[in-house]
Write an enzyme that holds these catalytic residues in place. Sequence first.
Site, PDB file in Angstrom:
ATOM      1  N   THR A  73      82.687   8.049 -34.716  1.00 17.46           N
ATOM      2  CA  THR A  73      81.932   9.063 -35.436  1.00 17.46           C
ATOM      3  C   THR A  73      82.054   8.633 -36.881  1.00 17.46           C
ATOM      4  O   THR A  73      82.979   7.905 -37.229  1.00 17.46           O
ATOM      5  CB  THR A  73      82.625  10.429 -35.216  1.00 17.46           C
ATOM      6  OG1 THR A  73      82.447  10.823 -33.861  1.00 17.46           O
ATOM      7  CG2 THR A  73      82.078  11.510 -36.132  1.00 17.46           C
ATOM      8  N   VAL A 105      77.455  17.841 -25.868  1.00 18.12           N
ATOM      9  CA  VAL A 105      77.578  17.892 -27.316  1.00 18.12           C
ATOM     10  C   VAL A 105      79.059  17.981 -27.672  1.00 18.12           C
ATOM     11  O   VAL A 105      79.804  18.748 -27.050  1.00 18.12           O
ATOM     12  CB  VAL A 105      76.809  19.103 -27.888  1.00 18.12           C
ATOM     13  CG1 VAL A 105      77.072  19.266 -29.378  1.00 18.12           C
ATOM     14  CG2 VAL A 105      75.319  18.949 -27.615  1.00 18.12           C
ATOM     15  N   GLY A 120      86.147  14.959 -28.810  1.00 18.11           N
ATOM     16  CA  GLY A 120      85.532  16.171 -29.328  1.00 18.11           C
ATOM     17  C   GLY A 120      85.873  17.453 -28.601  1.00 18.11           C
ATOM     18  O   GLY A 120      86.009  18.511 -29.236  1.00 18.11           O
TER      19      GLY A 120
END
Lengths: 316, 316
Positions: B184, B213, B238
């Site tokens: 990221t 997501v 995440g």
Amino acid sequence: MKKIFIVVLMLVILGKQNPYAQTWAIALHGGAGNMMPEQFTKEQLDEYQRELSNALQVGINILKGGGKSLDAVEQVVRYLEDCPLFNAGKGSVYTHEGRIELDAAIMDGNTLGAGAVASVRDVKNPISLARKVMEASPHVLLVGSGASEFARLQGVEMADSSYFFTSKRWEEIQRVLSREKMGTVGCVALDIHGNLAAATSTGGMTNKRWGRVGDAPIIGAGTYANNATCAVSATGHGEFFIRNTVAHDISALMEYQNLSLNAAVEKVIMLKLAKAGGRGGVIAVDRKGNVSMMMNTSAMFRAHANSNGVLSFAIF
Amino acid sequence: MKKIFIVVLMLVILGKQNPYAQTWAIALHGGAGNMMPEQFTKEQLDEYQRELSNALQVGINILKGGGKSLDAVEQVVRYLEDCPLFNAGKGSVYTHEGRIELDAAIMDGNTLGAGAVASVRDVKNPISLARKVMEASPHVLLVGSGASEFARLQGVEMADSSYFFTSKRWEEIQRVLSREKMGTVGCVALDIHGNLAAATSTGGMTNKRWGRVGDAPIIGAGTYANNATCAVSATGHGEFFIRNTVAHDISALMEYQNLSLNAAVEKVIMLKLAKAGGRGGVIAVDRKGNVSMMMNTSAMFRAHANSNGVLSFAIF
């Protein structure tokens, strides 16, 4: 004498082990907004109270029977999703394009496990899909057609657009509510095992477009649960709830400043959120079974019950 | 004598008003993971450092010139999105279906304004689309084709799948990184006006599916900025960052327990997140210009600079 002592001792031990003797608590909401009593007929208000009562009873039955808070919040929200009175599941409002796009999230305060879906168009009960995301995928948040694909793989019940057809009567009520652009359903619960859970489901803002997602499926914004502090489900103008990470902020005030649930909710909803211009409310429960239901709008469909016999409903 | 006094006084006043004399700070990351030095060639490491340095310079130029932290974080992340070395924008990894699905978020610590996009497939710089969501829509989070529709209406530069074609060399590096499923890019900054900002952009997990997501576009999880506390951008697994609302938790520890930035970051990343099994790191800056860059993995591509002349790069 010895026999009597043993029987008494066993009863004491059984009493301590008897889960039915322990504390549970539940609260639910069906959306908040600046509605006024005169905007509703007596029949409409009765119908809201009847449906909130039925939904609450679903949760009470689970919690009374020693069931898990996670099951209680899922089943209560399913009931509210199936009820056309609320802006979630069957009763969801339409997007700008005349579709429905549903968001939901569930969180387990015991494990911090969480599942959420956003912008799904063809799932009957988004809250149950959110639970599948939590338990049957390595992910927390799935969106759009990908989430639907996962739903089909998991055997989750799908629904076509005709299921989400809304009756004329519903449309009339909706005309009142939609001016507020609010309306979401949610449930929080403490079970007798000491575990907290939260669930939220919504059709989002009336006339929303561009794949807008609100706070409901955002862990820490519209939905949060943590056994160390509280379980929270929010309803209101979602953008403000996201920017203010409302649900986690309530938890953080309890964890880091030792505020009571009610003081934390009051500070976040009535002070911080209101000052930022954010309108809406939350329902919350802590690990002792305290319940807080607070909004900075004139109304929030809400109800709660606990193992001490409390049973309450309110709108305004 | 009087004239000299006035000149000195004017210089003092000008000095105080001179924004260039004030504090700015910036930090960026290009992903974290359990990579080891021996997995990279000398040339690869040089290339990473060169690109991190170029990206940082973009931000330094803006901040030194009295520009806004919001512009600095957007432009730095744009640079990293355009660089094929990182898992964001051009260099994004492929989904299970061989597509790219990009997530990004930006937040203004001065206003708590925020914008985010998720699962967009055809936007060259998702971070700039996130900024458009913040500034040109009433919403915070737009997903999927709806977000792309909004992008076209806003005149944001689109890109077809050929743009996201990745070279053989990149694929080789990516093979190393993708085992970690991380990667990221992000940037946080304090400008001389005292405003904090954060931005994060990602292609997500390699081989992700079902519209997954991660934390990058979730305000309070992977991205957060608040002038009262700090600006944070995260990278890592995440799902753990969402469940632990990592970015807002760091802010809450500063706000409610008066922890320093570094102590708050350490508690959340090295204790709470690590205990929960979450791997990754954050970059963060507070309103005094203190920078903290910490990960519980062996490596994080990172760099920072400030108005005191600090300029540093590190990977391991």
